[in-house]
Design a protein around this motif. Sequence first.
Motif, PDB file in Angstrom:
ATOM      1  N   TYR A 166     100.095 132.546  17.700  1.00 38.56           N
ATOM      2  CA  TYR A 166      98.907 131.777  17.326  1.00 38.56           C
ATOM      3  C   TYR A 166      99.081 131.011  16.023  1.00 38.56           C
ATOM      4  O   TYR A 166      98.088 130.556  15.445  1.00 38.56           O
ATOM      5  N   PHE A 191      97.125 129.838  13.033  1.00 38.62           N
ATOM      6  CA  PHE A 191      95.862 130.576  12.979  1.00 38.62           C
ATOM      7  C   PHE A 191      96.102 132.049  13.304  1.00 38.62           C
ATOM      8  O   PHE A 191      95.283 132.691  13.956  1.00 38.62           O
ATOM      9  N   ASP A 192      97.236 132.563  12.848  1.00 37.74           N
ATOM     10  CA  ASP A 192      97.625 133.922  13.220  1.00 37.74           C
ATOM     11  C   ASP A 192      97.134 134.949  12.203  1.00 37.74           C
ATOM     12  O   ASP A 192      96.923 134.640  11.029  1.00 37.74           O
ATOM     13  N   TRP A 201      93.728 129.333  20.695  1.00 36.38           N
ATOM     14  CA  TRP A 201      93.717 129.510  19.249  1.00 36.38           C
ATOM     15  C   TRP A 201      92.469 130.268  18.796  1.00 36.38           C
ATOM     16  O   TRP A 201      92.523 131.087  17.872  1.00 36.38           O
TER      17      TRP A 201
END
Length: 440
Positions: A161, A164-165, A438
């Motif tokens: 991701y 946006f991890d 996401w």
Amino acid sequence: LQKSWPRKEGSLFSTGRSSTFTINCSGFDKYGVDPAVFQTIFNQKDFRPVINYSIPTQVNISFILSAILEVDEQLQLLTSFLWLKLVWNNPFISWDPEECGAISKLTVTTENLWLPDIFIVESMDVDQTPEGLSAYVTSDGHIVYNKPMRVTSICSLDIFYFPFDQQNCTLTFSSFLYTVENMLLGMAKEVWEIADTSRDIVRTEGEWELLGITKATPKMSVGSSLFDQIMFYVAIRRRPNLYIINLLVPSSFLIAIDALSFYLPAESENRAPFKITLLLGYNVFLLMMNKLLPASGTPLISVYFALCLSLMVVSLLETIFITYLLHLATTRPPAMPRWLHSLLLSWASPRTCCPTKLWKENMGPGLTPPHLPGPKDPGQLVGKELAPREAELSGDSGLTSTQLAGLWVQFSHMMDTFLFRLYLLFLASSIIVVIVLWNT
């Protein structure tokens, strides 16, 4: 002027029933600490400070996560900076603060004290604790030891991701020498206090922000030995602003310009070169921004970039295909199948609202499409009775080559409109899928 120490009768230490020592602290407030008072305790630093060896030593742990220095996605490593705090009790140290001017706490260098062998299980680096550190010793025998630690620990990172991890890394504190019969671990602070203090410090530093810290207290079994341990789960999240501005925004602009390039006239010689320029520019952009992407794994943003690049290539292929059809219509148009002829009639009917009809209306009567000779409106030629001098037919369709060329031009515009709508549909659906992934 040499100061003399007042001595009480007898030894500096009085032995109690439990074999503990009470330090004679007379003069601490006037003459300072006499090193000889603690010498007997210092001589015992090689042994675990307990009166009864069947009783385990309780060591309480807390820490402050002051910085997240680096997250290496390729090596799966987290580098952080901790202030570790260890608290335990030495039953051989005690004095009466009232006898020495209310002095209840002293600092002693760690070389003179027994220290618990607490280490971080996930650590991949040698402990580089500075030398010459000191610890607080209280009048009731509690020792408080604070030390800074730069920790490089293993962390299983999931970069799918990115950017946006969120990552969840583990810091496990344990002893490599003392089993549960000799040492037990506890908490010097509540875990929420550790999380709040660390969050306030890390809040404005670096690329990562701290979300929270939780703990678990499982036992670690090594063969027949059982060790006590405390596991802290550190949840961190990447700040994505840098990557949104430098990666997602330019890429979105380029793919939007590529979609708008379909509004260039199909007969224009500038559409294909324009798309090629965009494709080359996007490749240069990816090469320049490659250093911002993770070096290992396949994050979702790489799939997004590959999708945008593929759409640009498909868009260029569509332009080549339409250009080929228009070129074929102006040079030697082939015979048109009846089903395609019928499809064009239904597509160009007045009831159908389509870009081809709008194109015909914009051309107006008496205007000839660019680069095309012959009739002004191919749709008007369908079914028209031909003069003998226009008897040049193509196959058995009953149309002159000029009329057939007009029909192929109309078919080219119809395919251009259809492929453009298909392109937009696939682009919109792909972007929606990526955004949904996401957000999850």
